[in-house]
Design an enzyme around this catalytic site. Structure first.
Site, short mmCIF file in Angstrom:
data_model
loop_
_atom_site.label_atom_id
_atom_site.label_comp_id
_atom_site.label_asym_id
_atom_site.label_seq_id
_atom_site.Cartn_x
_atom_site.Cartn_y
_atom_site.Cartn_z
N LYS A 79 -30.27 -3.56 -2.59
CA LYS A 79 -29.43 -4.40 -3.46
C LYS A 79 -30.31 -5.17 -4.44
O LYS A 79 -31.38 -5.66 -4.07
CB LYS A 79 -28.62 -5.35 -2.58
CG LYS A 79 -27.55 -6.14 -3.32
CD LYS A 79 -26.75 -7.01 -2.34
CE LYS A 79 -25.63 -7.77 -3.02
NZ LYS A 79 -24.85 -8.60 -2.06
N SER A 154 -19.88 -8.01 -2.36
CA SER A 154 -20.67 -7.83 -3.56
C SER A 154 -21.69 -6.69 -3.48
O SER A 154 -22.15 -6.23 -4.51
CB SER A 154 -21.39 -9.13 -3.89
OG SER A 154 -22.38 -9.41 -2.92
N SER A 178 -20.09 -9.80 2.04
CA SER A 178 -20.60 -8.89 1.00
C SER A 178 -21.24 -7.60 1.49
O SER A 178 -21.49 -6.70 0.69
CB SER A 178 -21.58 -9.63 0.09
OG SER A 178 -20.87 -10.44 -0.80
#
Lengths: 485, 99
Positions: A79, A154, A178
């Site tokens: 990420k 997310s 997330s």
């Protein structure tokens, strides 16, 4: 079989046994990425040349008979809020569009120490603020099961990359769901560790009292494998807990006989999509068939978790994001004015709408006259939530609930209504407020869209959560199903 | 409390944004004022819960005072520390004028 179809453990085994080379594997993933990225858009950047060099190094080690690590030649998608030395780390924000960290996050060092290869940086909601990956400065990621729908957020890029077989493993971060939300929407396994188990050194902060880095994979075994690599004490994170390292793959395969599972009544209650409720209850019966003892558990205070979570997260965000001043790093406005104007213009131009919303509301909640009413009140509610979980774990070993109250929604469907989007996190945020571990795993499909269930465990009992997820996965009718792309 | 209660005015949004050093356009001020009122309405839900005598959770772990030895270790060389600066002069960050 094309190497990109293999799981992480299979890849590293085959490389070790010289059935495959690391180079072949990496090339396979790079071509998979080339063919799918125009549709899925999971990555912000792909490290083409660097990964081939690393793969060749691993192949040389194997050839010379040297020891290779647990993740030998395994591509890992990371990420883009996790720092990678010499590789842009943007948080999917204009303000960090050109930020190149001078150091690696601890989790990245640990993956590389086990010969894993960071293949690219994945898309996300800007600064991890969102549940759909639509707030990214670089544009949204698509759900591999239906390209007109969101992948969740997310960590939407990480979940989509794993689901679309553009990487066997990924790292996400979970502040209020997330990792679990996109794992649920993309039909993969994602784990949010106990607060303090995984080092946050090198994770760009959003709400640091709540967030943890964690693994995503297509199966529980690989998820446990990556957790074993990244977990453990790190002196560079003062909230890291000093416990002995653990191999989380070991508890997998243990049967569920006698395991007490509490099904959370509040989280299957009103407002949850019927298809989700049905899938989670069927999952509970399946666990019973396997010998688990299921009972309903009611924790009424959980219905206050959402506002408390948002107030705490926004307050911390307003403080954490004050560092973006346009001086030491990050975007700076062209205008040459005094300090305050340069500061506030750089932030106006550099941050997106949701980030601004949370900074302002967080500043409001912390300001004189509102601090007690909002911030302090939320911290007290967090105590009540933590206590109610502690009480529940005196009765049961783990808790079962839906990960998300709804199926993956369409792009653009909710983005103009912030409150409606916040509501989607209702089932995931209690876990963060209490610092608990939870794993989300696929528990069914409805009209071709995946549904996720989460198992919540007591602190540092990731092994129990993974044990349940693994057992269910072995018995699931849809085992091995992948999206058609 | 009535649902229509306005919690925050446009002027207050402007003021709080200034405290956060975040310049807003006129359009953003209007939009955020509307949205913040809706969100704060929902946050009022917390008032239903009695938290009298409940201590706040300042930290989920009961960690206190994590110390390490005060030893000098290598730090980031100046050129690396400056590598991401939007503006620099010699070995310094170039900041906007303060006075």
């Amino acid at each position: 079989m094309e190497p990109y179809k293999l799981g992480a453990w299979e890849i590293s085994q085959k490389i070790r046994n010289r059935e495959l080379t690391a180079r072949e594997c990496i090339v396979s993933f790079l071509s998979r990425i080339d063919s799918l990225e125009p549709k899925v858009k999971a990555y912000v950047s792909v490290l083409r040349e660097a990964v081939l060099k690393k793969a060749e190094k691993i192949d040389k080690k194997v050839k010379r008979g040297e020891r290779v690590g647990m993740l030998a030649g395994v591509a890992v998608a990371v990420k883009d809020n996790i720092c990678t030395k010499g590789v842009k780390t943007t948080c999917a924000s204009k303000i960090l569009e050109n930020f190149v960290p001078p150091y690696d996050a601890t989790v990245v060092e640990r993956i590389e120490a086990e010969d894993g290869i960071v293949i690219g940086k994945t898309n996300m909601d800007e600064f991890a603020m969102g549940s759909s990956t639509e707030t990214s400065y670089f544009g949204p990621t698509r759900n591999p099961w239906d390209l007109s729908r969101v992948p969740g957020g997310s960590s939407g890029g990480s979940a989509a990359a794993v689901s679309a077989q553009e990487a066997p493993l990924a790292l996400g971060s979970d502040t209020g769901g997330s990792i679990r939300c996109p794992a649920s929407f993309c039909g993969v396994v994602g784990l949010k560790p106990t607060y303090g188990l995984v080092s946050r050194y090198g994770l760009i902060a959003y709400a640091n009292s709540l967030e943890q880095i964690g693994p995503l994979a297509r199966g529980t075994y690989d998820c446990a494998l990556l957790l074993s690599v990244i977990g453990g004490y790190d002196e560079r994170d003062s909230t890291s807990v000093n416990r002995a390292p653990r191999d989380y793959t070991r508890s997998l395969g243990k049967d569920l006989r006698g395991l007490k599972v509490g099904v959370l009544r509040e989280l299957i209650g009103l407002g949850t999509d019927e298809a989700v409720v049905k899938a989670v209850l069927e999952c509970a019966s399946k666990l019973e068939e396997m010998g688990a003892l299921c009972q309903e558990i009611s924790l009424p205070v959980l219905s206050y978790a959402l506002p408390a979570y948002y107030l705490i997260a926004m307050s911390e965000a307003s403080s954490n994001l004050a560092r973006y001043d346009g001086v030491r790093y990050g975007y700076r406005t062209e205008v040459d004015l005094d300090w305050n104007q340069v500061f506030s213009k750089s932030r106006r131009e550099g941050f997106g709408a949701e980030v601004k919303r949370r900074i302002i509301l967080g500043t409001y909640a912390l300001s004189a006259g509102y601090y007690d009413r909002f911030f302090l009140k939320s911290l007290k509610v967090a105590t009540l939530i933590k206590r109610s979980f502690e009480k529940a774990f005196q009765q049961v070993d783990v808790l079962l609930a839906p990960t998300m109250p709804l199926l993956p929604f369409r792009l653009g469907e909710k983005i103009d209504n912030p409150l409606a989007l916040y509501m989607c996190d209702v089932d995931t945020v209690p876990v963060n407020l209490a610092g608990l571990p939870a794993v989300s795993f696929p528990c069914g499909f409805h009209q071709g869209l995946p549904i996720g269930a989460q198992v919540i465990a007591p602190p540092f009992r990731e092994d129990l959560a993974l044990q349940v997820s693994f057992a269910y996965e072995q018995a699931a009718a849809f085992k091995g199903r992948t999206p058609t792309l | 409390m009535a649902l229509s209660k306005r919690h925050i005015s446009k002027e207050e949004v402007e003021h709080v944004a200034w405290l956060a050093r975040l310049e807003l356009s006129e359009e953003e001020k209007e939009l955020y004022t509307q949205q913040f009122n809706d969100i704060l309405d929902y946050f009022q839900k917390l008032n239903e819960l009695d938290t009298e005598g409940v201590p706040p959770t300042l930290h989920v772990l009961e960690l206190v005072n994590v110390f390490r030895k005060d030893e000098v270790k290598p730090s980031l060389p100046p050129e690396e520390a400056l590598a991401n600066a939007p503006r620099k002069r010699g070995r310094f960050f170039e900041a906007p004028r303060i006075l």
